[in-house]
Design a protein around this motif. Structure first.
Motif, short mmCIF file in Angstrom:
data_model
loop_
_atom_site.label_atom_id
_atom_site.label_comp_id
_atom_site.label_asym_id
_atom_site.label_seq_id
_atom_site.Cartn_x
_atom_site.Cartn_y
_atom_site.Cartn_z
N HIS A 211 0.88 -1.21 -0.08
CA HIS A 211 -0.01 0.30 0.30
C HIS A 211 0.57 1.02 0.15
O HIS A 211 0.27 2.13 1.20
CB HIS A 211 -0.96 -0.48 1.30
N ASP A 214 -1.12 4.25 -2.02
CA ASP A 214 -2.10 4.84 -0.20
C ASP A 214 -0.89 5.45 0.45
O ASP A 214 -2.32 6.85 0.66
CB ASP A 214 -3.46 2.98 -0.05
N ARG A 217 -0.64 8.92 -0.69
CA ARG A 217 -1.55 9.68 -0.34
C ARG A 217 -2.63 9.99 0.94
O ARG A 217 -3.50 10.44 0.62
CB ARG A 217 -2.73 9.09 -1.73
N ARG A 219 -3.86 8.42 2.27
CA ARG A 219 -5.15 7.32 2.31
C ARG A 219 -5.39 6.25 3.54
O ARG A 219 -5.63 4.98 2.98
CB ARG A 219 -5.48 6.05 0.93
N GLN A 222 -8.55 3.86 3.99
CA GLN A 222 -8.95 2.88 3.37
C GLN A 222 -7.97 1.40 3.39
O GLN A 222 -8.31 0.78 3.52
CB GLN A 222 -8.17 2.67 1.98
#
Length: 466
Positions: A211, A214, A217, A219, A222
């Motif tokens: 990840h 992610d 970013r 996130r 998530q």
């Protein structure tokens, strides 16, 4: 109770003679390291002298008609002698002399390069000679961050090393300190650091492995949902990941050393041709002091003192020969760089051609690992600035017009494209690949991403400004 028994077996093992090992150490030493070695030798070996600083001795030498003096000289290999002999001591070294020399040795601290740090660990590793040779090839192809700058399978082909040996050698190098060296890029380096610290089952390891985009970013919800944990735990993991080093070789960064001196200067001569010259003027000019050589053949010299002188002269000459060989090898490699890289010298980094250590080794009738040792930690002053000598060696690509461009040339092209992009619409890796293709350089998107990371350029979504 188990019975004790004796078994006899035969095995073959490659070992280096002390003289050859010393020669290889001198060959691989950086300029600063070599300067420290020479200075220490001048302090501890009485028969050595620096010609630029030598002071003539008033003592009268032996009769030049004595035929035995040259015979004694030919039996020895070095130029060392202790002042204590001049003072009439029966023993050339005293315990206080040894203590003083050891304190001097311990007080000399030369900045250690990443290559030298890793080489020291390799030298202490008990591995098969074939694995050691493969590891040596890997060390010679690590960049300043400690990352392998070409695919392992390509390196195996170019160095003519079995893939199985290369894979084993890479695992060995990745076990060295600092954690994270030998990786193909930042993601793998982070995984190596996490694996060594806490294993592969931690939240941090799974985030980096699965990840990372992610995480970049932010996130967190998530990631938390996918991993079945809380946002707070992901936030904590992100903080820990942020403390990892994206540059494991940073502590050994030679650019942070203000005392870097080039080993070679490449420039145009009066006729407009490229030439290379060594910058050895900062190194002491060693020779064996004639006074001590003559003492070997002088009547009345104590037998122990005579043997001591022979040993020291042997060591001194060995050092002088090793330094001479080092300088000759570096200069020969520099001449090959001029031969293979005229476009770079004239036009700049964009025109650096692919060149391997095998190419140079074949032309100089050397082994590729010898070239690797010779260029480690060495610098060349070019019309385009001070460069690591190993930066001249890189794989590359062929353009649509049939010209060759090195990895460094591709990175230079990417850097130029990014510097000219619209800040509100930064170029994605795919867009960069297409623009490179328009210039005749066909590079995969994942390769562009790799080079972008090496240039410390953020992804397009993080470069965007509104």
């Amino acid at each position: 109770m188990a019975e004790a028994s004796l078994h006899q077996s035969l095995s073959q093992q490659q070992t280096l003679a002390p003289q050859m090992r010393k020669s290889l150490e001198i060959l691989q030493a950086s300029t600063l390291e070599l300067t420290q070695v020479v200075r220490m030798a001048l302090e501890t070996n009485p028969v050595l002298e620096d010609i630029t600083e030598s002071v003539s001795l008033d003592e009268e030498g032996p009769d030049p008609e004595e035929a035995d003096s040259m015979e004694y000289l030919n039996e020895t290999d070095d130029d060392w002698r202790d002042r204590s002999i001049m003072e009439g001591r029966s023993s050339p070294w005293t315990s206080e002399d040894e203590e003083r020399r050891q304190r001097l040795y311990d007080s000399i601290v030369a900045p250690e390069t990443l290559q030298q740090h890793l080489q020291n660990q390799l030298d202490l590793s008990m591995v098969d000679p074939d694995i050691r040779e493969a590891a040596q090839a890997i060390l010679g192809n690590l960049d300043e961050r400690g990352f392998l700058d070409m695919p392992l399978k390509d390196l195996a082909v170019r160095m003519e090393i079995r893939p199985a040996n290369m894979n084993a050698a890479l695992k060995l190098v990745q076990s060295f300190d600092p954690a994270g060296v030998g990786a193909s890029g930042i993601p793998e380096s982070l995984l190596l650091q996490l694996e060594r610290a806490e294993g592969t089952e931690t939240i941090e390891y799974k985030i980096v492995r699965d990840h990372l985009e992610d995480l970049a970013r932010k996130r967190y919800p998530q990631i938390a949902k996918t991993l079945g944990t809380s946002i707070e735990r992901i936030t904590e993991a992100a903080s820990r990941i942020g403390r990892l080093s994206p540059n494991p070789g940073g502590d050994f960064d030679p650019t942070g050393n203000p005392y870097i001196l080039p080993d070679v200067v490449i420039e145009k001569d009066d006729e407009g041709n490229w030439s290379a010259r060594l910058t050895g003027e900062h190194l002491p000019n060693l020779r064996i002091n004639d006074f001590y050589k003559d003492m070997i053949g002088r009547n009345g010299t104590d037998s122990k003192a005579r043997q001591f002188l022979r040993d020291q002269i042997r060591e001194g000459r060995s050092l002088i020969r090793s330094i001479s060989l080092r300088q000759e090898t570096i200069l020969a490699i520099a001449h090959q760089l001029i031969k293979h890289q005229p476009q770079f010298l004239t036009k700049g980094p964009r025109f650096l051609r692919p060149l391997t250590m095998n190419d140079v080794a074949d032309e100089l009738n050397l082994h590729a690992t010898t070239v690797s040792r010779a260029v480690a930690g060495k610098y060349v002053l070019t019309p385009h600035g001070l460069m690591e000598m190993r930066a001249f060696f890189a794989t590359g690509y062929q353009t649509s017009s049939g010209e060759e461009v090195s990895n460094a040339g591709v990175r230079e092209a990417i850097q130029q494209l990014v510097s000219q992009e619209n800040p509100s619409k930064p170029l994605s890796d795919d867009a960069l690949a297409k623009k490179l293709a328009a210039q005749g350089i066909k590079v995969a998107r994942r390769t562009v991403a790799k080079y972008r990371e090496q240039l410390n350029i953020l992804p397009s979504h993080l470069r965007k400004s509104f």
